[in-house]
Design an enzyme around this catalytic site. Structure first.
Site, short mmCIF file in Angstrom:
data_model
loop_
_atom_site.label_atom_id
_atom_site.label_comp_id
_atom_site.label_asym_id
_atom_site.label_seq_id
_atom_site.Cartn_x
_atom_site.Cartn_y
_atom_site.Cartn_z
N LYS A 147 0.86 -1.18 0.00
CA LYS A 147 0.00 0.00 0.00
C LYS A 147 0.89 1.22 0.00
O LYS A 147 1.84 1.31 0.78
CB LYS A 147 -0.87 -0.03 1.27
CG LYS A 147 -1.83 1.12 1.39
CD LYS A 147 -3.23 0.72 1.02
CE LYS A 147 -4.10 1.88 0.68
NZ LYS A 147 -3.91 2.44 -0.68
N GLN A 160 7.42 3.72 3.77
CA GLN A 160 6.00 3.32 3.84
C GLN A 160 5.83 2.01 4.64
O GLN A 160 4.81 1.81 5.29
CB GLN A 160 5.47 3.13 2.41
CG GLN A 160 3.96 3.13 2.30
CD GLN A 160 3.36 4.52 2.25
OE1 GLN A 160 3.86 5.40 1.55
NE2 GLN A 160 2.30 4.74 2.99
N LYS A 208 5.70 3.14 8.26
CA LYS A 208 4.52 3.99 8.49
C LYS A 208 3.25 3.15 8.52
O LYS A 208 2.41 3.28 9.40
CB LYS A 208 4.41 5.03 7.36
CG LYS A 208 3.23 5.95 7.52
CD LYS A 208 2.99 6.78 6.29
CE LYS A 208 4.19 7.63 6.00
NZ LYS A 208 3.94 8.54 4.85
N LYS A 241 5.26 1.90 -3.21
CA LYS A 241 5.11 3.27 -3.72
C LYS A 241 5.31 3.25 -5.22
O LYS A 241 5.96 2.35 -5.75
CB LYS A 241 6.18 4.18 -3.08
CG LYS A 241 5.91 5.66 -3.24
CD LYS A 241 4.96 6.20 -2.19
CE LYS A 241 4.57 7.63 -2.44
NZ LYS A 241 3.77 8.20 -1.36
N GLY A 249 -3.34 8.08 -3.94
CA GLY A 249 -2.82 9.35 -4.46
C GLY A 249 -1.53 9.76 -3.76
O GLY A 249 -1.13 9.17 -2.77
N ASP A 250 -0.88 10.74 -4.31
CA ASP A 250 0.29 11.40 -3.69
C ASP A 250 0.45 12.72 -4.45
O ASP A 250 -0.49 13.15 -5.14
CB ASP A 250 1.54 10.50 -3.78
CG ASP A 250 2.73 11.07 -2.99
OD1 ASP A 250 2.59 11.25 -1.78
OD2 ASP A 250 3.78 11.36 -3.59
N THR A 286 -4.90 13.19 5.97
CA THR A 286 -3.48 13.38 6.31
C THR A 286 -3.30 14.67 7.12
O THR A 286 -2.61 14.67 8.16
CB THR A 286 -2.61 13.40 5.04
OG1 THR A 286 -2.91 12.22 4.29
CG2 THR A 286 -1.14 13.41 5.36
N ASN A 293 -2.98 19.14 -0.78
CA ASN A 293 -3.96 18.40 0.03
C ASN A 293 -3.58 18.38 1.52
O ASN A 293 -4.42 18.66 2.38
CB ASN A 293 -4.05 16.97 -0.52
CG ASN A 293 -4.91 16.09 0.35
OD1 ASN A 293 -4.40 15.31 1.14
ND2 ASN A 293 -6.22 16.24 0.23
N SER A 323 -6.88 5.35 4.16
CA SER A 323 -6.94 4.51 2.95
C SER A 323 -7.24 3.06 3.34
O SER A 323 -8.01 2.38 2.67
CB SER A 323 -5.61 4.55 2.20
OG SER A 323 -5.51 5.73 1.47
P1 NDP Z 1 -0.02 18.11 -3.40
O1 NDP Z 1 0.46 17.84 -4.77
O2 NDP Z 1 -1.47 18.25 -3.14
O3 NDP Z 1 0.71 19.41 -2.81
C1 NDP Z 1 2.08 19.53 -2.75
C2 NDP Z 1 2.40 20.96 -2.33
O4 NDP Z 1 3.81 21.09 -2.16
C3 NDP Z 1 1.99 21.98 -3.36
O5 NDP Z 1 1.66 23.17 -2.71
C4 NDP Z 1 3.28 22.14 -4.17
O6 NDP Z 1 3.37 23.38 -4.86
C5 NDP Z 1 4.31 22.08 -3.08
N1 NDP Z 1 5.60 21.63 -3.62
C6 NDP Z 1 5.86 20.53 -4.38
N2 NDP Z 1 7.15 20.47 -4.70
C7 NDP Z 1 7.73 21.55 -4.14
C8 NDP Z 1 9.04 22.04 -4.11
N3 NDP Z 1 10.05 21.41 -4.73
N4 NDP Z 1 9.25 23.20 -3.41
C9 NDP Z 1 8.25 23.83 -2.76
N5 NDP Z 1 6.97 23.41 -2.77
C10 NDP Z 1 6.72 22.29 -3.44
O7 NDP Z 1 0.62 16.95 -2.49
P2 NDP Z 1 0.17 16.48 -1.05
O8 NDP Z 1 -0.28 17.65 -0.23
O9 NDP Z 1 -0.70 15.31 -1.20
O10 NDP Z 1 1.57 15.93 -0.48
C11 NDP Z 1 2.51 16.76 0.19
C12 NDP Z 1 3.52 15.89 0.91
O11 NDP Z 1 2.83 15.05 1.84
C13 NDP Z 1 4.34 14.93 0.03
O12 NDP Z 1 5.61 14.76 0.62
C14 NDP Z 1 3.55 13.63 0.13
O13 NDP Z 1 4.36 12.50 -0.14
C15 NDP Z 1 3.14 13.68 1.58
N6 NDP Z 1 2.00 12.86 1.95
C16 NDP Z 1 0.79 13.01 1.36
C17 NDP Z 1 -0.29 12.24 1.76
C18 NDP Z 1 -1.66 12.46 1.22
O14 NDP Z 1 -2.59 11.80 1.72
N7 NDP Z 1 -1.87 13.35 0.26
C19 NDP Z 1 -0.12 11.18 2.77
C20 NDP Z 1 1.17 11.16 3.38
C21 NDP Z 1 2.19 11.96 2.96
P3 NDP Z 1 2.98 23.45 -6.43
O15 NDP Z 1 1.48 23.40 -6.46
O16 NDP Z 1 3.56 24.72 -6.91
O17 NDP Z 1 3.61 22.22 -7.07
#
Ligand code: NDP
Length: 448
Positions: free
Chosen positions: A90, A111, A114, A126, A165-166, A209, A240, A380
């Site tokens: 997962k 993962q 976690k 992943k 998703g991610d 999350t 997200n 999930s």
């Molecule tokens: P999203 O794609 O929804 O959002 C990512 C955010 O981070 C956006 O605001 C994006 O900006 C910004 N970002 C991405 N790359 C960079 C960078 N190099 N420098 C600065 N800002 C950046 O992703 P999520 O919110 O889902 O995920 C965020 C983190 O949380 C990741 O590490 C993910 O692996 C982790 N995560 C997510 C989960 C989930 O349920 N969604 C669960 C557990 C962990 P922009 O829009 O400009 O790209």
């Protein structure tokens, strides 16, 4: 040489071109030293560390698709199935140009632990692609997702591997991929999570999350007799995780004053307007400049190299929710100088190793993403349970279970740290608690 050092050398030699993966393995194995030293003979004989650092399998494939100009584009797809000792693989699918095997392996490795921490029966995996969804039309996104799933569908299934998703993979992408899986396999099954509510999705998954991060942060602060109400927070990201972290922080009485994206950040001393942020990011899919334009109290700053971004402000709580390695040693020094109380990670590995060490050495309460952002994958797994039952639970039921899971995770990591003499080291506590369960299962299942 100790067993940990021996295996670290082997992993480095075998994966020299994978810096993110090596960073994750070093961090995990280093913090597991107390458990491994206590069981060295048993683990060595069973090659536990050699097995846990080598994925069950890593799948890489070509993803050809046709863009709106009729041009054929080719991306690279990945799925790393790391360890299924305690349940089906997962883990999410990341769509971002930076995706490569090292990043997918680091995420898949983390993962395992976690997922084990969630208390639910799920293994670690992943996947993703170097495809960039930004600026693509809906038709192009669908073409990519269908091609990606055409290959991936051979390797996944409701009891085998259940992606989610991610970064870059939201409800739209999951929908296109689910449709293609159904079409190829002829089977409506819970093969993906993060599905829409009318076709097997779970209420509260979207929020999970970010909300989970705050449930855990609140449990951490309570345990140290600190009230979260009235505390200011620096949040990075505006995706997200960040959006729902900000929402729950506000519901608990805290005040997030920042958010960011890959081009810049917002400082809003009045507190982030979460409804406006949702409108800009979830509906319009626009830049944060639009947030600043609609909100007189907000400052927008363009991102420049060498600047501290959201970490330069005087806040009580830091919640990195964007991406890996976004909070470095200089940022950590700034946060400590400004009296930060806690850093709890919403993103995966957002804090560099030296920054983590500095924060811990300076008395900051630090909980890594493995524990702090486990609410997403936990929910999930709750979606998988609902799919198996062919039932849908109410928002309150799922949210209540999520809160209970995050409080249990905090209690378990705190307890594991105490048991091995590293009280307050929640990074070690999380790794130890997650690792113990997986190793028990690996030992019980023999050499596989
Ligand atoms: P999203 O794609 O929804 O959002 C990512 C955010 O981070 C956006 O605001 C994006 O900006 C910004 N970002 C991405 N790359 C960079 C960078 N190099 N420098 C600065 N800002 C950046 O992703 P999520 O919110 O889902 O995920 C965020 C983190 O949380 C990741 O590490 C993910 O692996 C982790 N995560 C997510 C989960 C989930 O349920 N969604 C669960 C557990 C962990 P922009 O829009 O400009 O790209």
């Amino acid at each position: 040489m100790s067993y940990v050092d021996e295996v670290l050398e082997q992993v480095k030699a075998k994966n020299a071109d994978q810096p993110e993966f090596l960073q994750a393995v070093s961090e995990v194995l280093d913090s597991l030293r107390p458990v491994i030293d206590a069981n060295e003979e048993l683990y060595r004989k069973n090659a536990i560390l050699e097995r846990i650092t080598e994925p069950d399998r890593q799948i890489m494939f070509r993803v050809p698709w046709v863009d709106d100009n009729g041009q054929v584009q080719v991306n690279r797809g990945f799925r790393v199935q790391f360890n299924n000792a305690i349940g089906p693989y997962k883990g999410g699918l990341r769509l971002h140009p930076s995706v490569n095997l090292s990043i997918i392996k680091f995420l898949g490795f983390e993962q395992i632990f976690k997922n084990s921490l969630t208390t639910l029966p799920i293994g670690g995996g992943k996947g993703g692609s170097d495809f960039d969804p930004k600026g693509k039309s809906d038709r192009e996104i669908m073409a990519f997702c269908q091609s990606f799933m055409t290959e991936l569908s051979k390797y996944i299934g409701a009891d085998v591997d259940v992606p989610a998703g991610d970064i870059g993979t939201g409800a739209r992408e999951i929908g296109f991929m689910f449709g293609q899986y159904k079409r190829i396999q002829g089977s409506f099954e819970g093969v993906l999570t993060g599905k829409g509510l009318t076709w097997g999705g779970s209420l509260a998954r979207t929020q999970a999350t970010g909300y989970g991060l705050l449930y855990l942060t609140n449990a951490l602060l309570k345990d140290h007799n600190i009230d979260i109400a009235g505390k200011t927070c620096a949040v990075s990201g505006s995706g997200n995780v960040a959006i729902y972290a900000i929402e729950k922080a506000q519901q608990l009485g805290a005040k997030p004053v920042t958010c960011s994206d890959s081009t810049g950040w917002i400082y809003d001393p009045e507190g982030i307007d979460v409804a406006l942020l949702k409108e800009v990011k979830e509906v319009k899919r626009a830049r944060l400049t639009e947030y600043a334009a609609a909100r007189p109290s907000a400052e927008y700053h363009e991102k420049k190299n060498g600047e501290h971004g959201v970490w330069q402000y005087k806040v009580d709580l830091a919640l990195p929710c964007a991406t890996q390695n976004e909070l470095d040693l200089e940022d950590a020094k700034m946060l400590v100088a400004n009296g930060v109380i806690s850093v709890t990670e919403g993103a995966n590995m957002p804090t560099t190793l030296d920054a983590t060490k500095y924060l811990q050495e300076n008395g900051v309460l630090f909980v890594g993403g493995k524990a702090a952002n486990a609410g997403g994958v936990a929910t999930s797994a709750l979606e998988m349970s609902q799919n198996s039952e062919r039932l849908s639970w109410s928002f309150e039921e799922v949210d209540g279970k999520l809160k209970g899971i995050m409080e249990t995770i905090y209690a378990n990591i705190s307890d594991a740290a105490k048991r091995y003499g590293v009280e307050g080291d929640y990074v070690a506590g999380a790794n130890i608690a997650g690792f113990e369960k997986v190793v028990d299962a690996m030992l019980a299942q023999g050499v596989c």
